[in-house]
Design an enzyme around this catalytic site. Structure first.
Site, PDB file in Angstrom:
ATOM      1  N   ILE A 146      -0.421   5.006  17.776  1.00  0.00           N
ATOM      2  CA  ILE A 146       0.042   6.398  17.664  1.00  0.00           C
ATOM      3  C   ILE A 146      -0.244   7.108  18.996  1.00  0.00           C
ATOM      4  O   ILE A 146      -1.381   7.099  19.471  1.00  0.00           O
ATOM      5  CB  ILE A 146      -0.688   7.129  16.505  1.00  0.00           C
ATOM      6  CG1 ILE A 146      -0.459   6.401  15.172  1.00  0.00           C
ATOM      7  CG2 ILE A 146      -0.258   8.588  16.406  1.00  0.00           C
ATOM      8  CD1 ILE A 146       0.979   6.378  14.696  1.00  0.00           C
ATOM      9  N   ASN A 176       0.836  -1.214   0.000  1.00  0.00           N
ATOM     10  CA  ASN A 176       0.000   0.000   0.000  1.00  0.00           C
ATOM     11  C   ASN A 176       0.863   1.253   0.000  1.00  0.00           C
ATOM     12  O   ASN A 176       0.584   2.197  -0.739  1.00  0.00           O
ATOM     13  CB  ASN A 176      -0.930   0.012   1.218  1.00  0.00           C
ATOM     14  CG  ASN A 176      -2.167  -0.823   1.002  1.00  0.00           C
ATOM     15  OD1 ASN A 176      -3.098  -0.389   0.353  1.00  0.00           O
ATOM     16  ND2 ASN A 176      -2.153  -2.044   1.521  1.00  0.00           N
ATOM     17  N   HIS A 178      -7.976  -0.422   7.197  1.00  0.00           N
ATOM     18  CA  HIS A 178      -8.133  -1.704   7.897  1.00  0.00           C
ATOM     19  C   HIS A 178      -8.819  -2.695   6.949  1.00  0.00           C
ATOM     20  O   HIS A 178      -9.777  -2.339   6.273  1.00  0.00           O
ATOM     21  CB  HIS A 178      -8.975  -1.504   9.160  1.00  0.00           C
ATOM     22  CG  HIS A 178      -9.020  -2.728  10.012  1.00  0.00           C
ATOM     23  ND1 HIS A 178      -7.968  -3.099  10.831  1.00  0.00           N
ATOM     24  CD2 HIS A 178      -9.951  -3.688  10.126  1.00  0.00           C
ATOM     25  CE1 HIS A 178      -8.279  -4.247  11.423  1.00  0.00           C
ATOM     26  NE2 HIS A 178      -9.480  -4.627  11.011  1.00  0.00           N
TER      27      HIS A 178
HETATM   28  C1  GRF Z   1      -3.165  -4.023   4.654  1.00  0.00           C
HETATM   29  O1  GRF Z   1      -3.998  -5.124   4.554  1.00  0.00           O
HETATM   30  C2  GRF Z   1      -3.835  -2.952   5.453  1.00  0.00           C
HETATM   31  O2  GRF Z   1      -5.215  -3.015   5.383  1.00  0.00           O
HETATM   32  C3  GRF Z   1      -3.420  -3.251   6.844  1.00  0.00           C
HETATM   33  O3  GRF Z   1      -2.117  -3.753   6.730  1.00  0.00           O
HETATM   34  C4  GRF Z   1      -1.932  -4.337   5.459  1.00  0.00           C
HETATM   35  C5  GRF Z   1      -0.691  -3.775   4.863  1.00  0.00           C
HETATM   36  O4  GRF Z   1      -0.296  -4.448   3.708  1.00  0.00           O
HETATM   37  N1  GRF Z   1      -3.599  -2.131   7.712  1.00  0.00           N
HETATM   38  P1  GRF Z   1       0.955  -3.921   2.895  1.00  0.00           P
HETATM   39  O5  GRF Z   1       2.121  -3.876   3.888  1.00  0.00           O
HETATM   40  O6  GRF Z   1       0.623  -2.556   2.417  1.00  0.00           O
HETATM   41  O7  GRF Z   1       1.230  -4.866   1.785  1.00  0.00           O
END
Ligand code: GRF
Length: 189
Positions: A87, A14, A103
Site C-alpha cells: 500500500i 476471508n 497475516h
Molecule cells: C490468508 O491466509 C491471510 O492470512 C493472508 O492471505 C490469505 C488469504 O486467504 N494474508 P483467502 O484469499 O482469504 O482465502
C-alpha cells in the site's frame, strides 16, 4: 454507516467471510472489494452479495487512481485479506490507523516480502515450532510491520503437514477477523 473496502489478490475466503458477517449490519457495510488480479476467485465470491468490485493494477494503486475511488465512495476503513501489493504512502497517510491486514503467523515471526500462504507454513514446519497462529495488525509502509492489534495461537503437535497447519490457521482467521474489524470500527470515531 461506516464503509469498508476490502483488497484481496486471490482466493478470497476471508473477504467473503467478512462480507457475509456484515451483510445486513446497520452500522458497518462492505462497500467495495478491490483486486489487482482480474482472475481472482474473490471477485466471484463477493459478487453473490452484490458488493461493488474494482480491478486495478499496481500503477493505479501508486498514482492515486485507487485513492480517488476510495474517496469518491467515502470509504472509512480498508481491510487487506490476502492482498499482495504494498500500500503506497499516499493511501497510508489518508487512512492513518484505518488500514489493517491479517497475516498467517505469529508476527514478528515469518513476515515480510514473499512470506505469504504456504511459504509461511513451510517455515513453521521446518523450524518444528510448537505453535503458530494469526496476527492482525495496522498497515504501514513495510510488509507485515505495523502495530499489532490482535494475535490468536494454535498448538501444533507432531506429524504435521503444511496442509494441516494451513487449516488450523485458516480456522482462526475465519473465526476472528470479522469480529476484530467490528471491534476496531466500534472503538474508532
Ligand atoms: C490468508 O491466509 C491471510 O492470512 C493472508 O492471505 C490469505 C488469504 O486467504 N494474508 P483467502 O484469499 O482469504 O482465502
Amino acid at each position: 454507516m461506516k464503509k469498508i473496502a476490502i483488497f484481496a489478490s486471490g482466493n478470497g475466503s476471508n473477504a467473503e467471510n467478512i462480507v457475509k458477517y456484515f451483510h445486513q449490519n446497520e452500522k458497518i457495510k462492505v462497500d467495495l472489494v478491490g483486486s489487482n488480479n482480474s482472475e481472482a476467485k474473490v471477485l466471484d465470491r463477493v459478487s453473490r452479495y452484490r458488493v461493488p468490485t474494482i480491478i486495478f493494477n499496481k500503477e493505479n494503486l501508486m498514482n492515486g487512481g485507487v485513492l480517488e475511488i476510495l474517496e469518491q465512495k467515502k470509504i472509512d476503513f480498508i481491510v487487506l485479506a490476502g492482498f499482495l501489493l504494498k500500500i503506497p504512502k499516499t493511501i497510508i497517510n489518508k487512512y492513518v490507523n484505518k488500514i489493517i491486514n491479517i497475516h498467517p503467523s505469529l508476527l514478528p515471526l515469518y513476515g515480510g516480502k514473499g512470506m505469504y500462504g504456504n511459504y509461511v507454513h513451510q517455515k513453521v514446519l521446518e523450524e518444528r515450532d510448537k505453535k503458530t497462529g494469526i496476527t492482525i495488525h495496522f498497515v504501514n509502509e513495510k510488509y507485515d510491520d505495523g502495530a499489532i492489534i490482535f494475535q490468536a495461537k494454535c498448538l501444533l503437535d507432531d506429524n504435521l503437514t503444511i496442509k494441516k497447519i494451513a487449516k488450523k490457521v485458516h480456522d482462526l482467521e475465519i473465526k476472528f477477523y470479522p469480529k476484530i474489524i467490528e471491534n476496531i470500527l466500534n472503538e474508532q470515531n
